[in-house]
Design a protein around this motif. Structure first.
Motif, PDB file in Angstrom:
ATOM      1  N   ARG A   1      10.033  11.141   5.757  1.00  0.00           N
ATOM      2  CA  ARG A   1      11.538  10.700   6.653  1.00  0.00           C
ATOM      3  C   ARG A   1      10.371  10.098   8.198  1.00  0.00           C
ATOM      4  O   ARG A   1      11.092   9.427   8.737  1.00  0.00           O
ATOM      5  CB  ARG A   1      12.802  11.494   6.367  1.00  0.00           C
ATOM      6  CG  ARG A   1      12.978  11.872   5.439  1.00  0.00           C
ATOM      7  CD  ARG A   1      14.415  12.263   5.161  1.00  0.00           C
ATOM      8  NE  ARG A   1      14.960  12.968   6.200  1.00  0.00           N
ATOM      9  CZ  ARG A   1      15.632  14.587   5.962  1.00  0.00           C
ATOM     10  NH1 ARG A   1      14.621  14.886   4.350  1.00  0.00           N
ATOM     11  NH2 ARG A   1      15.532  15.110   6.730  1.00  0.00           N
ATOM     12  N   TRP A   2      10.694  11.327   8.785  1.00  0.00           N
ATOM     13  CA  TRP A   2      10.268  10.741  10.421  1.00  0.00           C
ATOM     14  C   TRP A   2       8.716   9.369  10.759  1.00  0.00           C
ATOM     15  O   TRP A   2       8.984   8.971  11.091  1.00  0.00           O
ATOM     16  CB  TRP A   2       9.553  11.830  11.102  1.00  0.00           C
ATOM     17  CG  TRP A   2       9.323  11.597  12.500  1.00  0.00           C
ATOM     18  CD1 TRP A   2       9.880  11.360  13.126  1.00  0.00           C
ATOM     19  CD2 TRP A   2       8.087  11.876  13.435  1.00  0.00           C
ATOM     20  NE1 TRP A   2       9.705  11.281  14.741  1.00  0.00           N
ATOM     21  CE2 TRP A   2       7.834  11.029  14.476  1.00  0.00           C
ATOM     22  CE3 TRP A   2       6.801  11.162  12.449  1.00  0.00           C
ATOM     23  CZ2 TRP A   2       7.233  11.002  15.368  1.00  0.00           C
ATOM     24  CZ3 TRP A   2       5.769  11.359  13.471  1.00  0.00           C
ATOM     25  CH2 TRP A   2       5.942  10.763  14.935  1.00  0.00           C
ATOM     26  N   LEU A   3       7.742   9.944   9.787  1.00  0.00           N
ATOM     27  CA  LEU A   3       6.264   9.005   9.404  1.00  0.00           C
ATOM     28  C   LEU A   3       7.554   7.619   9.046  1.00  0.00           C
ATOM     29  O   LEU A   3       6.555   7.038   9.775  1.00  0.00           O
ATOM     30  CB  LEU A   3       5.460   9.824   8.755  1.00  0.00           C
ATOM     31  CG  LEU A   3       4.644   9.675   8.965  1.00  0.00           C
ATOM     32  CD1 LEU A   3       3.870  10.501   8.384  1.00  0.00           C
ATOM     33  CD2 LEU A   3       3.478   9.034   9.701  1.00  0.00           C
ATOM     34  N   MET A   4       8.013   7.375   8.239  1.00  0.00           N
ATOM     35  CA  MET A   4       9.232   6.041   7.446  1.00  0.00           C
ATOM     36  C   MET A   4       9.838   5.125   9.096  1.00  0.00           C
ATOM     37  O   MET A   4       9.225   4.391   8.944  1.00  0.00           O
ATOM     38  CB  MET A   4       9.417   6.710   6.335  1.00  0.00           C
ATOM     39  CG  MET A   4       9.356   7.149   5.933  1.00  0.00           C
ATOM     40  SD  MET A   4      10.501   7.300   3.966  1.00  0.00           S
ATOM     41  CE  MET A   4      11.055   6.045   3.485  1.00  0.00           C
ATOM     42  N   ARG A   5      10.158   6.121   9.654  1.00  0.00           N
ATOM     43  CA  ARG A   5      11.549   5.600  10.752  1.00  0.00           C
ATOM     44  C   ARG A   5       9.767   5.170  11.680  1.00  0.00           C
ATOM     45  O   ARG A   5      10.325   3.780  11.985  1.00  0.00           O
ATOM     46  CB  ARG A   5      12.044   6.825  11.212  1.00  0.00           C
ATOM     47  CG  ARG A   5      13.231   6.583  10.997  1.00  0.00           C
ATOM     48  CD  ARG A   5      14.207   8.225  11.660  1.00  0.00           C
ATOM     49  NE  ARG A   5      15.564   7.870  10.486  1.00  0.00           N
ATOM     50  CZ  ARG A   5      16.135   7.773  10.211  1.00  0.00           C
ATOM     51  NH1 ARG A   5      16.330   6.697  11.075  1.00  0.00           N
ATOM     52  NH2 ARG A   5      16.884   8.272   9.615  1.00  0.00           N
ATOM     53  N   ALA A   6       9.317   5.833  12.082  1.00  0.00           N
ATOM     54  CA  ALA A   6       7.906   5.345  12.959  1.00  0.00           C
ATOM     55  C   ALA A   6       7.370   4.445  12.556  1.00  0.00           C
ATOM     56  O   ALA A   6       7.399   3.164  13.584  1.00  0.00           O
ATOM     57  CB  ALA A   6       7.673   6.380  13.079  1.00  0.00           C
ATOM     58  N   ALA A   7       7.339   4.105  11.304  1.00  0.00           N
ATOM     59  CA  ALA A   7       6.687   3.313  11.008  1.00  0.00           C
ATOM     60  C   ALA A   7       7.297   2.190  10.332  1.00  0.00           C
ATOM     61  O   ALA A   7       7.335   0.841  11.126  1.00  0.00           O
ATOM     62  CB  ALA A   7       6.417   2.936   9.321  1.00  0.00           C
TER      63      ALA A   7
ATOM     64  N   GLY B   1      16.248  10.802  -7.925  1.00  0.00           N
ATOM     65  CA  GLY B   1      15.680  10.711  -6.539  1.00  0.00           C
ATOM     66  C   GLY B   1      15.031  12.119  -5.844  1.00  0.00           C
ATOM     67  O   GLY B   1      16.140  12.326  -5.927  1.00  0.00           O
ATOM     68  N   ALA B   2      14.247  12.799  -5.341  1.00  0.00           N
ATOM     69  CA  ALA B   2      14.120  13.710  -4.863  1.00  0.00           C
ATOM     70  C   ALA B   2      14.000  13.166  -4.034  1.00  0.00           C
ATOM     71  O   ALA B   2      13.774  12.386  -2.440  1.00  0.00           O
ATOM     72  CB  ALA B   2      12.253  14.493  -5.161  1.00  0.00           C
ATOM     73  N   SER B   3      14.173  14.310  -2.195  1.00  0.00           N
ATOM     74  CA  SER B   3      14.910  14.027  -1.325  1.00  0.00           C
ATOM     75  C   SER B   3      13.491  14.741  -0.491  1.00  0.00           C
ATOM     76  O   SER B   3      12.528  15.379  -1.114  1.00  0.00           O
ATOM     77  CB  SER B   3      15.859  15.105  -0.781  1.00  0.00           C
ATOM     78  OG  SER B   3      15.370  16.930  -0.367  1.00  0.00           O
ATOM     79  N   LEU B   4      12.857  14.237   0.569  1.00  0.00           N
ATOM     80  CA  LEU B   4      12.153  13.586   0.910  1.00  0.00           C
ATOM     81  C   LEU B   4      11.763  14.505   1.957  1.00  0.00           C
ATOM     82  O   LEU B   4      12.579  14.759   2.538  1.00  0.00           O
ATOM     83  CB  LEU B   4      10.958  12.610   1.477  1.00  0.00           C
ATOM     84  CG  LEU B   4      11.337  11.472  -0.011  1.00  0.00           C
ATOM     85  CD1 LEU B   4      10.750   9.425   0.356  1.00  0.00           C
ATOM     86  CD2 LEU B   4      10.842  11.252  -1.183  1.00  0.00           C
ATOM     87  N   PRO B   5      10.401  15.734   2.801  1.00  0.00           N
ATOM     88  CA  PRO B   5      10.060  16.492   3.467  1.00  0.00           C
ATOM     89  C   PRO B   5      10.811  15.391   4.501  1.00  0.00           C
ATOM     90  O   PRO B   5       9.967  14.243   5.023  1.00  0.00           O
ATOM     91  CB  PRO B   5       9.204  16.896   3.528  1.00  0.00           C
ATOM     92  CG  PRO B   5       8.253  16.478   2.029  1.00  0.00           C
ATOM     93  CD  PRO B   5       9.300  15.103   1.637  1.00  0.00           C
ATOM     94  N   ALA B   6      11.315  16.158   5.735  1.00  0.00           N
ATOM     95  CA  ALA B   6      11.563  15.922   6.905  1.00  0.00           C
ATOM     96  C   ALA B   6       9.884  15.057   7.526  1.00  0.00           C
ATOM     97  O   ALA B   6      10.483  13.828   7.954  1.00  0.00           O
ATOM     98  CB  ALA B   6      12.411  16.577   7.933  1.00  0.00           C
ATOM     99  N   PRO B   7       8.977  15.484   7.880  1.00  0.00           N
ATOM    100  CA  PRO B   7       8.001  14.532   8.619  1.00  0.00           C
ATOM    101  C   PRO B   7       7.862  13.373   7.919  1.00  0.00           C
ATOM    102  O   PRO B   7       7.834  12.319   8.717  1.00  0.00           O
ATOM    103  CB  PRO B   7       7.050  15.832   7.797  1.00  0.00           C
ATOM    104  CG  PRO B   7       7.114  16.979   7.946  1.00  0.00           C
ATOM    105  CD  PRO B   7       8.446  16.823   6.929  1.00  0.00           C
TER     106      PRO B   7
ATOM    107  N   GLY C   1       0.444  -1.003   0.070  1.00  0.00           N
ATOM    108  CA  GLY C   1       0.252  -0.207  -0.002  1.00  0.00           C
ATOM    109  C   GLY C   1       0.686   0.809  -0.171  1.00  0.00           C
ATOM    110  O   GLY C   1       0.976   1.904  -0.661  1.00  0.00           O
ATOM    111  N   ILE C   2       2.317   1.159   0.901  1.00  0.00           N
ATOM    112  CA  ILE C   2       2.774   2.233   1.521  1.00  0.00           C
ATOM    113  C   ILE C   2       3.508   3.050  -0.832  1.00  0.00           C
ATOM    114  O   ILE C   2       3.301   3.969  -0.892  1.00  0.00           O
ATOM    115  CB  ILE C   2       3.673   2.360   2.077  1.00  0.00           C
ATOM    116  CG1 ILE C   2       2.954   1.947   3.552  1.00  0.00           C
ATOM    117  CG2 ILE C   2       4.701   3.413   1.949  1.00  0.00           C
ATOM    118  CD1 ILE C   2       3.736   2.018   3.840  1.00  0.00           C
TER     119      ILE C   2
END
Ligand SMILES: [Fe+2]
Ligand SMILES: [Fe+2]
Length: 207
Positions: free
Chosen positions: A190-196, A182-188, A117-118
């Motif tokens: 990246r943070w969500l990806m870490r949390a997941a 590849g574009a750099s992703l916004p910090a939030p 899904g992601i």
């Protein structure tokens, strides 16, 4: 571009192979000296390698979903190629789990579905974002594997050799995706990806 029936069948086939463990590595697993492990160390290695196997199940799902939704044929070919390289990791970690007398995560179908899904969402956002997502994912996995080199029992040479090789491959995957635009992703994000991934790694350690 709508996926063709062939694409969808290929995607379903890849999911079944990943979840059933019918996967074959193109490269042999990295060689290592025989290990000296007591029961506690063996269980810890098993838990850590289960986490790594789940990570590779998710990598399969992400790459399959991103290949399916990619706009350009080049990106699609790139995603397909990466998924094939990740298959080595999937097969190595699964075999190592068996050698340790441990088992894959019971929640693998759930992890696969979530990651798929992601991957679909990332793919929908366009090729540059999709590649940027690969860069960030691979970098986070690389850091995670680095942490496992500290946590794996010192005597577990086989698991350590596998994790070391995976870490090098993931770094290469990140570099390639970055070089491809590849574009750099916004910090939030990246943070969500870490949390997941933290939810996934803590759960998979036990389940
Ligand atoms: Fe991998
Ligand atoms: Fe990778």
């Amino acid at each position: 571009m709508m996926p063709s029936l062939d694409d969808l069948i290929g995607t379903a086939d890849a999911a079944l192979r990943t979840l059933s463990g019918a996967v074959h590595a193109a490269r042999p697993a990295p060689e290592a000296r025989a290990e000296v492990l007591d029961d506690r160390e063996r269980r810890r290695s098993g838990a850590l390698m289960r986490v790594n196997h789940v990570g590779e199940v998710c990598a399969q799902a992400l790459y399959q979903a991103q290949a399916l939704t990619s706009r350009s044929p080049e990106l699609r070919a790139r995603m397909d190629q990466a998924a094939r390289e990740e298959t080595d990791h999937l097969a190595w970690t699964l075999r190592r789990l068996e050698e340790l007398g441990d088992r894959p995560s019971w929640l693998n179908p759930l992890w696969y579905a979530g990651a798929f899904g992601i991957g679909l969402v990332a793919g929908q956002l366009g090729d540059r974002i999709s590649l940027g997502f690969v860069v960030e994912t691979e970098r986070q996995v690389e850091q995670h594997l680095d942490g496992h080199l500290d946590r794996l029992p010192a005597g577990d040479h086989a698991s350590r050799a596998i994790v070391q090789q995976m870490k090098e491959d993931e770094a290469r995957h990140a570099d390639a995706a970055l070089a491809a635009g590849g574009a750099s992703l916004p910090a939030p994000v990246r943070w969500l990806m870490r949390a997941a991934s933290r939810v996934m790694t803590t759960t998979a350690y036990r389940l």
